[in-house]
Design an enzyme around this catalytic site. Structure first.
Site, mmCIF file in Angstrom:
data_model
loop_
_atom_site.group_PDB
_atom_site.id
_atom_site.type_symbol
_atom_site.label_atom_id
_atom_site.label_comp_id
_atom_site.label_asym_id
_atom_site.label_seq_id
_atom_site.Cartn_x
_atom_site.Cartn_y
_atom_site.Cartn_z
ATOM 1 N N ASP A 28 11.840 21.805 19.534
ATOM 2 C CA ASP A 28 11.669 23.002 20.119
ATOM 3 C C ASP A 28 12.411 23.737 19.447
ATOM 4 O OD1 ASP A 28 13.567 23.979 21.186
ATOM 5 O OD2 ASP A 28 13.672 21.969 22.683
ATOM 6 N N LYS A 33 27.498 50.676 14.386
ATOM 7 C CA LYS A 33 27.711 48.973 15.185
ATOM 8 C C LYS A 33 27.494 47.282 14.893
ATOM 9 C CE LYS A 33 22.749 48.739 17.001
ATOM 10 N NZ LYS A 33 21.965 48.940 18.702
ATOM 11 N N ARG A 74 27.011 37.701 24.187
ATOM 12 C CA ARG A 74 26.879 38.143 22.913
ATOM 13 C C ARG A 74 27.166 39.756 22.681
ATOM 14 N NH1 ARG A 74 21.808 36.063 21.303
ATOM 15 N NH2 ARG A 74 20.467 38.757 21.873
ATOM 16 N N ASP A 79 18.369 30.514 14.002
ATOM 17 C CA ASP A 79 19.524 31.069 14.917
ATOM 18 C C ASP A 79 21.127 30.696 13.602
ATOM 19 O OD1 ASP A 79 18.860 32.927 16.332
ATOM 20 O OD2 ASP A 79 19.431 30.946 18.461
ATOM 21 N N LYS A 89 11.019 24.583 9.182
ATOM 22 C CA LYS A 89 10.841 24.028 10.824
ATOM 23 C C LYS A 89 9.569 23.414 10.695
ATOM 24 C CE LYS A 89 12.610 27.847 13.177
ATOM 25 N NZ LYS A 89 12.029 28.506 14.482
#
Lengths: 361, 1285
Positions: B528, B670, B703, B785, B879
């Site tokens: 997953d 930022k 985060r 990620d 993936k």
């Protein structure tokens, strides 16, 4: 053609997560059916739970088996082989093809008297009435009295469909090979004159066959006229309308013929030939004693190693003599009972073995 | 200048970005990890692990990157993208500027995709540049290289404005239906007969037409075949009718088109190429068109493209300024000229065309001006467009692709078995032929009554055909259609499931395909993605000065911050600047919905931040291509946006250069705290406080981002602009030069503060993962990620536990990877291949090397030896490749679950693809096999539906085979006694109706209603899943076992009635019988046996099971009775006439009726019960438990949970135990105590010796270790044995 495209997206305003899109609720009913919660019986099959079944089967089957077995054993049955392959047999002379007509006589003794109605059968062995080419070789429409089928029998009857440009009635291999021995029974008794046993030839066919399935062709005064334009089967001596003297047992509705036309399932079979009806309650139908069987030997079975038999049998509530069912019931009942005991042991031994420890963790 | 400049600027930036990535340079991102790839054996401790990880991260690693979007787990590694959705993924790594199509970049991406021959239309996947060969294989395997070329070679089309069409183009009406009225029959038949099984039966039907060959009549196979074709035909018609209706709905939608100098409402299907269409707000666009004008300033319009690419954010399109003025009917109808453009193709991002307006110079039209069908106009009052592509030529329709057809494992096994059965059929036919030859040899001469010599001319081939027809029913004719219907209903059950309904967005689970239902029960390796991450729930805005307040649900409500702001606190200006920055420095697009503003953002983090500041009174209201408007404290401020300094993973920050309303030049930035802190000027304040806050946030698992600003002077800016222009035209290494250029201006920041965002997991994710792990499902996390994020997620969803050692593989060369893998394999030693309590963490870069063919094997071994595998920073293709690897080398059934466009490849590659229908658009959902709303529903989908469906389908299949073998092998037995003549023992039609009527219901009940045990048990004991997972219920062994069983049954079923009727004297009238009499006996017994066998297989009898089993027997008897009376009224079945009277009146029939099926089934019964007793499976245990619960008895677990027992109940209780052991755990005492019925009065005895005094029997905690049943416990008012567990 599972297309990715969904026209509904364009109509409904896109997928449900798309902003501003109206979401139609497709909420299903919360029913037991849809949520798969229908009440259900969940039988559990373990030694413990099926134990009673086996004992019950045993307890029910064994008495039934004994009952059937006893019934079957009480049936009187005598079987006389008159093929005549044995040189000592009186019918041996009939094996040669030129000895026609051939009449032979076989003596036999009934050790016990036959009471109640006695049924006379002829039995053939190694006769493949269940052969595909044989089974289909008939025209049921013709046999049902259909006039057009009478004159134009089904192709299934080939090669016994037409003979000398005339349609055969009844057509087909089954009819053609009809059993044509004549059997007569005489009680020798004490007197010098043997008494012929009256043999009833009606009532040997199924009621539906006699009254519904088989019909003579319509029209005409005499049977002969009704069968006009047809010819007899090749192997027959007489045409179909001369099978019997009685008009209600002649032609297609001749019961010997009807019986023959029900093709047997196995290569060894019996066919009902005559009935010997009980005369009175006091006298046995066939008292014990010496008898002889008078055979007009016509039917050739030698070429295919067949056997011919005559069987006399009484009948119980469940038919003729056949020990198989009784033995089967007793055997299955006993095995079942035995299995029940085995299960009992297994149940006792393994009942406590358990995986539940895994579950509760 | 400004508008143009801005666009090109962004475009260049993007192009540069793409250029860099396409070179696959790994950068120095992971350099710090170097080649370190050893077993880390320091376990993490306790619940604080996550927080600690954050803290550690913020300490020495760049953990606090700008928020990666949830779902947009983007891959920034050597990939090119070709669709907007993929673009979004790049961008969405960080806040970025609003979506504006960058012409150049789009074209580049598409070109590259083309040249490589990669590219899967509609998905975000394209080929790698320098990837290993493995990828190629993946591509080919997946069939991604679709026939795209054909559309690539497109002709130029010319469209003349306001003139009748000169050449005919595609109509705009679409039809997605499979069939039309006329094409239905041929097409449907073609589709059906292309299935091997149906073709086989068609072949048999044709064979039967040869005269004299068929032993079973001419139409006996045709009829069931017709019935079956009709049933599936009806299904097709219903489904197609729905499609027709949907098409009609679309085709008859109306839009406004300029016709005869006036606006007219026309239906979509009447829209033609060259029409000028006026679309209003909220409308879906009917065709692909060139935007010429709009109601908005700067001729922009906003478009929602979620239908196309699944992205939920709005995108801005901008018309050519040359056409912007053409708005009135008059102007438009007087337009003359032409558009020349490329032919229709499937690339969303490319369009090359030229507008030739009479009297004006030609204007190039690019993708920026092309509005696509399928998109929806938003936030724009109206637009005008010239239609260029219609109907199936629109890019939307060109991208509608066939989903690859997946076949389940069971299906594959089944088709193999059908083939084997076919071979068996041939073998049987050959044996029978041989028998026939021998028989003819022995008997042939003498059988005068048949005249065999007439047939002796028949060849062996003829006989073979006879027997093939005779035995052909061994192959279950109804299996396919039965399975089709069964699976359809199973899919409906999935759709109906209330437990998988997510109230959050009112989405039900959806089975998009039904042919994988049983595969769900076999999943062994779901991979997953980060999809477990749920919707963003929490936004924290921290401020250097004021203590930050954590608030829930996007509600930022920090009184102190506001108070400070309003009360003129010394930090007021900073607060204002902080909030302004958050309003300006992002890529969010606002959408007005009445009074409310809905923020459309590609990254939910950005949206959350903007929403957060909105609560504080700083409302971001409008976005223009070159400006944003902010309503702060009731006043409107417009910021002119000059440049957007894009985010990249190297930079870890994103900046905008704006001209403030006061005319100053300012840079807002930022980014990750480390990069911001590096660039702070010495004047910067609050550095220490912010650090503390950051630390605090990290500890909370949030985060974090730092925000800072810098004022620029005009001179400085112009100078930089020159630099920038130069950098953006560099051809080689543009990315680097741009980054360097950005770096030049991003300096001397003044710190404003920090923000923190919570990325909350979806509900019940850890629980689900724990359950799935218990179910022996290996879970691999494949995510785009960062490693740290992935690890944190893995921690929080309990995939990795605190004490689990890690193996980290981070290498940047092949040798290093090889070394690391080998080293680790050696370290594992003998434990390799077994599941160890280890976690393997690998990044995409290393994976690239690890998948080289030399070490692929050992890497896989290593990975399989670990309980958890985390692959981070993966590209979509990687993936997919991992899934392929597992699929191929491990042989496990894989499931891929994901929610983003980047998961599409994986979802399609895996055996089962599950899409999470959530925020990330519909792309994953659309390409998935099953879609669910929440990750946690996977549990129910797999453990309940999967297990059930597997049981059901396999039982149904086995049963179908069984019942066919039973009946039709009897023909073989019969052949032994009829001289191998091919005679059938049953009536013709009985044979053909067997599958479609008499035994059609039990397979359905088995396939639809069978339940191995209750849902609750399946969820409580995930171990149960292993049964279906291992496929023990359906494999070759089981199949042949079932066939053997059928063989034995058929033997008994033939032999026993045969013996019964051996002497032909079974009727009371002494009548003799015929072959059909025996056949009817056997057939009845077969029906009874087969139906009862279904009953024996049924573990859960509901009303439908009863109906099917008893009903089938009844149907047969009724049919038998009626059928015996049809001759001669209807000229069929003369042999059957009168059979029923005789058969039913025959005592033997009834005696056999009870004994024959009993003999058959007693074997199964004894076998089953001995197995269940001797080697009792978990399933049986649990079923026993359930059954005792149903009887009002309490099985152990129930007992454990809710038990209040009075003391005096115990003797009673123990008496009920019979011989079983009861263990009691008594607090403050040692060891478990056992009670036996031997000493009921003394309550408890331990090991038969120790007697527990009554007074101590307080607060007993009762745990039972063996399964047994309890009487309903008597609940006492004075409980002394409460168990609180």
């Amino acid at each position: 053609m599972a297309m990715n495209y969904n026209a509904k997206d364009e109509v409904d305003g896109g997928p449900p997560c798309a902003p501003g899109g109206t979401v139609k609720s497709r909420r299903p009913d919360n029913t037991a059916f849809k949520q798969q919660r229908l009440p259900a019986w969940q039988p559990i099959l373990t030694a413990g739970t099926v134990l009673p079944t086996f004992f019950i089967i045993g307890l029910i089957f064994i008495p039934i088996g004994i009952g059937i077995f006893v019934t079957s054993n009480n049936i009187r049955e005598i079987e006389i082989d008159y093929t005549g392959t044995d040189p000592s047999s009186p019918c041996n002379k009939c094996l040669s093809p030129n000895a026609t007509p051939c009449i032979c006589t076989i003596n036999f003794t009934l050790e016990q008297s036959f009471e109640g109605n006695v049924f006379m059968y002829y039995g053939l062995s190694n006769f493949y009435q269940n052969h595909r080419r044989y089974v289909k070789s008939r025209d049921d429409s013709q046999l049902n009295g259909d006039s057009s089928a009478l004159l134009n029998p089904s192709k299934e009857c080939e090669p016994y469909r037409r003979n000398e440009d005339k349609p055969i009635a009844p057509c087909g291999a089954i009819a053609n090979s009809m059993f044509n021995d004549t059997l007569e029974l005489f009680l020798v008794g004490n007197e010098s004159y043997p008494t012929p046993i009256p043999l009833k030839k009606k009532g040997i066919a199924w009621w539906t066959d006699k009254n519904v399935k088989f019909r003579n062709p319509p029209g005409g005064e005499s049977l002969k006229e009704r069968f006009k334009g047809t010819t007899k089967p090749v192997n027959w001596v007489k045409p179909v309308y001369m099978l019997d003297s009685e008009p209600d047992n002649n032609g297609f509705i001749n019961e010997d013929f009807i019986v023959w036309m029900r093709t047997a399932a196995l290569p060894t079979f019996r066919k009902l030939y005559r009935l010997i009806e009980r005369k009175s309650d006091l006298h046995p139908t066939l008292p014990a004693g010496r008898y002889y069987l008078n055979i007009t030997y016509n039917y050739p079975v030698h070429s295919f190693d067949g056997r011919k038999r005559m069987i006399l049998s009484t009948i119980s509530w469940m038919g003729g003599k056949n020990p198989f069912l009784g033995i089967a019931y007793i055997a299955i009942g006993s095995i079942s009972f035995l299995l029940g005991v085995v299960l009992l042991v297994i149940n006792h031994k393994y009942r406590n073995s358990s995986n539940t420890a895994d579950i509760t963790i | 200048f400004q508008s143009e400049g801005w666009i090109s600027h962004v475009a260049r930036a993007r192009r540069a970005h793409g250029g860099r990535t396409s070179h696959g340079s790994a950068g120095c991102r992971d350099a710090r990890h170097g080649d370190r790839a050893v077993l880390e054996l320091h376990p993490r401790r306790g619940p604080g692990a996550q927080g600690r990880a954050k803290k550690e991260g913020s300490g020495d690693r760049n953990l606090t990157l700008p928020p990666p979007p949830r779902g947009g787990q983007a891959a920034i590694l050597g990939w090119i993208v070709s669709t907007p959705s993929a673009l979004r993924m790049f961008g969405s790594e960080a806040p970025r500027h609003q979506r504006q199509p960058g012409t150049a970049e789009r074209a580049t991406a598409a070109e590259e995709a083309q040249t490589q021959g990669f590219g899967r239309s509609g998905s975000a996947l394209t080929g790698p540049v320098d990837f290993s060969l493995g990828c190629q294989k993946v591509e080919e395997k997946m069939g991604w290289q679709q026939s795209l070329q054909e559309s690539d070679v497109s002709k130029v089309r010319t469209i003349y404005l306001n003139e009748p069409l000169r050449n005919s183009f595609c109509k705009n009406s679409i039809s997605t239906a499979k069939y039309s009225m006329w094409s239905f029959l041929p097409r449907y038949l073609y589709l059906q007969f292309s299935k091997a099984a149906n073709a086989f039966f068609l072949f048999i039907t044709i064979l039967q037409q040869i005269p004299d060959v068929s032993p079973t009549g001419k139409y006996t196979t045709l009829l069931p075949l017709m019935i079956i074709l009709m049933v599936s035909g009806i299904k097709e018609i219903v489904e197609d009718y729905k499609r027709h209706m949907a098409d009609k709905l679309v085709n008859t939608k109306t839009t406004i088109v300029l016709r005869e100098n006036a606006w007219k409402m026309v239906m979509w299907k009447e829209v033609n190429v060259g029409d000028i269409v006026k679309a209003s707000n909220g409308q879906f666009l009917p065709a692909d068109m060139v935007l010429i004008s709009s109601s908005e300033p700067q001729v922009t319009c906003y478009v929602a493209t979620s239908n196309l690419d699944g992205e939920t954010n709005l995108k801005i399109w901008q018309a050519l300024l040359e056409t912007a003025e053409m708005q009135t009917e008059k102007q438009l109808s007087s337009l003359s000229g032409k558009i020349e453009c490329e032919g229709p193709n499937h690339h969303f991002n490319t369009f090359i065309g030229t507008l030739y307006l009479n009297g004006k110079s030609p204007v190039p039209i690019g993708p920026d001006q092309i509005l696509l069908r399928g998109t929806q106009l938003k936030n724009t009052q109206w637009i005008l467009g010239i239609v260029v592509y219609t109907g199936f030529e629109t890019k939307f329709m060109q991208n509608s692709i066939k989903l690859p057809l997946k076949r389940s494992n069971v299906e594959k096994v089944t088709s193999v078995q059908i083939l084997v059965l076919f071979l068996l059929l041939l073998a049987m036919s050959l044996v029978s032929c041989l028998g026939a030859i021998l028989w003819n040899h022995w008997y042939g001469e003498g059988i005068w009554y048949i005249r065999t010599k007439d047939y002796s001319s028949h060849s062996l081939g003829f006989d073979l055909l006879v027997f093939i027809i005779l035995y052909h029913n061994l192959i279950p004719i109804s299996l396919l259609v039965t399975l089709e219907i069964v699976k359809y209903v199973q899919a409906m059950f999935i759709n109906w499931d209330e437990d998988m309904h997510y109230k959050g967005n009112n989405v039900y689970a959806m089975a998009r395909t039904s042919n994988l239902n049983e595969e769900l029960g076999q999943v062994k390796a779901p991979s997953d993605t980060g999809s477990v991450k749920g919707t963003l729930k929490k936004v924290d805005l921290g401020r250097g000065l004021s203590p930050s307040v954590i608030t829930e649900s996007c509600e930022f409500n920090d009184p102190k911050l506001l108070q400070n702001f309003e009360n003129g606190h010394p930090t007021k200006d900073y607060i204002k600047e902080f909030l302004t920055l958050l309003c300006v420095c992002h890529t969010v697009v606002p959408e007005r919905d009445g009074k409310d503003i809905i923020y459309q953002a590609s990254s939910p983090d950005e949206a959350a931040l903007v929403k957060g500041v909105k609560k504080l009174g700083f409302v971001f209201t409008t976005r223009m291509p070159t400006s944003v408007t902010v309503e702060a404290m009731g006043e409107n401020f417009t910021f002119e946006i000059l440049n957007v300094l894009e985010f990249s993973s190297n930079r870890k920050r994103m900046s905008v250069i704006v001209r403030t309303p006061t005319g100053n030049l300012r840079l807002y930035c930022k980014g990750a705290d480390t990069v911001i802190y590096e660039r702070l000027s010495e004047d910067s304040r609050f550095m220490k406080e912010t650090l503390t806050h950051l630390e605090y946030f990290a500890k909370e698992g949030l985060r974090t981002l730092c925000v800072a600003h810098a004022d620029l002077t005009e001179e400085e800016y112009q100078q930089w602009l020159m630099q920038y222009k130069k950098a953006s035209t560099v051809i080689q290494d543009r990315m680097r030069s741009l980054e360097e250029c950005y770096d030049n201006i991003e300096k001397k920041f003044l710190l404003l503060g920090a923000t923190a965002i919570e990325d909350r997991l979806q509900a019940c994710v850890p629980e689900t993962i724990t359950t799935l792990l218990k179910a022996n499902i290996r879970i691999w996390v494949l995510t785009g990620d960062k490693q740290e994020t992935a690890i944190n997620i893995a921690y929080s969803c309990k995939l990795i536990s605190a004490h689990m050692p890690h193996i980290r593989l981070n290498s940047n060369s092949f040798e290093a990877t090889q070394q690391a893998v080998t080293q680790n394999c050696e370290a594992l030693g003998t434990r390799i291949g077994k599941e160890n309590d280890l976690a393997l963490i690998i990044d995409g870069e290393t994976l690239k090397y690890a998948l080289h063919s030399e070490i692929k094997r050992s890497f896989l071994n290593l990975a399989l030896s670990c309980r958890a595998v985390l692959c981070c920073r993966l590209s979509p293709l990687q993936k997919a490749e991992i899934v392929y690897l597992v699929k191929k080398h491990v042989g496990a059934i894989t499931l891929a679950i994901g929610d983003g466009a980047n998961d599409v490849g994986m979802i399609q590659m895996a055996h089962v693809g599950v899409g999470i229908s959530g925020n990330e658009g519909m792309l994953a959902t659309n390409s998935s096999d099953y879609s669910i709303a929440q990750f946690s529903y996977l549990e129910k989908l797999l453990l309940v539906h999967g297990a059930w469906n597997h049981f059901r389908v396999t039982k149904c299949i086995l049963y179908c085979f069984y019942k066919n073998v039973v009946l039709y092998i009897i023909e073989l037995w019969f052949a032994f006694v009829n001289g191998f003549s091919g005679q059938i023992i049953f009536e013709h039609w009985f044979i053909s109706l067997y599958n479609v009527i008499f035994t059609s219901l039990p397979p359905f009940t088995l396939g639809i209603f069978e339940q191995c045990c209750s849902q609750k048990s399946l969820l409580t004991y995930p171990q149960l899943y292993r049964i279906s997972q291992a496929g023990n219920t359906f494999n070759t062994k089981v199949f042949w076992f079932q066939c053997l069983n059928a063989l034995i049954h058929s033997f008994i079923l033939f032999w026993m009635p045969m013996k019964m009727l051996e002497h032909d004297m079974v009727l009371q009238g002494g009548h003799t019988t015929d072959y059909l009499f025996l056949g009817n006996f056997i057939y009845t017994y077969v029906i009874v046996t087969v139906c009862l066998k279904a009953g024996l297989e049924t573990l859960s009898w509901n009303k439908f099971s009863h109906l099917a089993i008893w009903g089938s027997i009844l149907i047969w008897l009724v049919f038998f009775a009626i059928y015996s009376f049809v001759w001669p009224t209807i000229p069929i079945a003369p042999e059957m006439r009168g059979q029923v009277n005789m058969v039913l009146a025959c005592p033997h029939f009834w005696l056999g009726f009870f004994i024959v099926p009993t003999v058959c089934l007693i074997l199964n019964l004894i076998w089953k019960s001995i197995i269940n007793t001797y080697n009792r499976t978990l399933l049986e245990e649990i079923r026993e438990m359930e059954s005792s619960r149903a009887q009002g008895l309490y099985p152990p677990t129930m007992f454990k949970r809710r038990y209040f027992h009075t003391f005096h109940d115990f003797p009673k209780l123990i008496r009920h135990l019979s011989n079983r052991r009861l263990e009691l755990h008594i607090p403050n005492s040692t060891g478990p105590y056992s009670a036996t019925p031997a000493s009921p009065k003394v309550l408890l005895s331990v090991d038969g010796n120790f007697i527990l005094p009554v007074s101590q029997a307080k607060n007993l905690e009762v745990t039972l270790t063996s399964s047994f049943c309890y009487p309903t416990p008597i609940v006492s008012e004075n409980p002394i044995v409460p168990t609180s567990k």
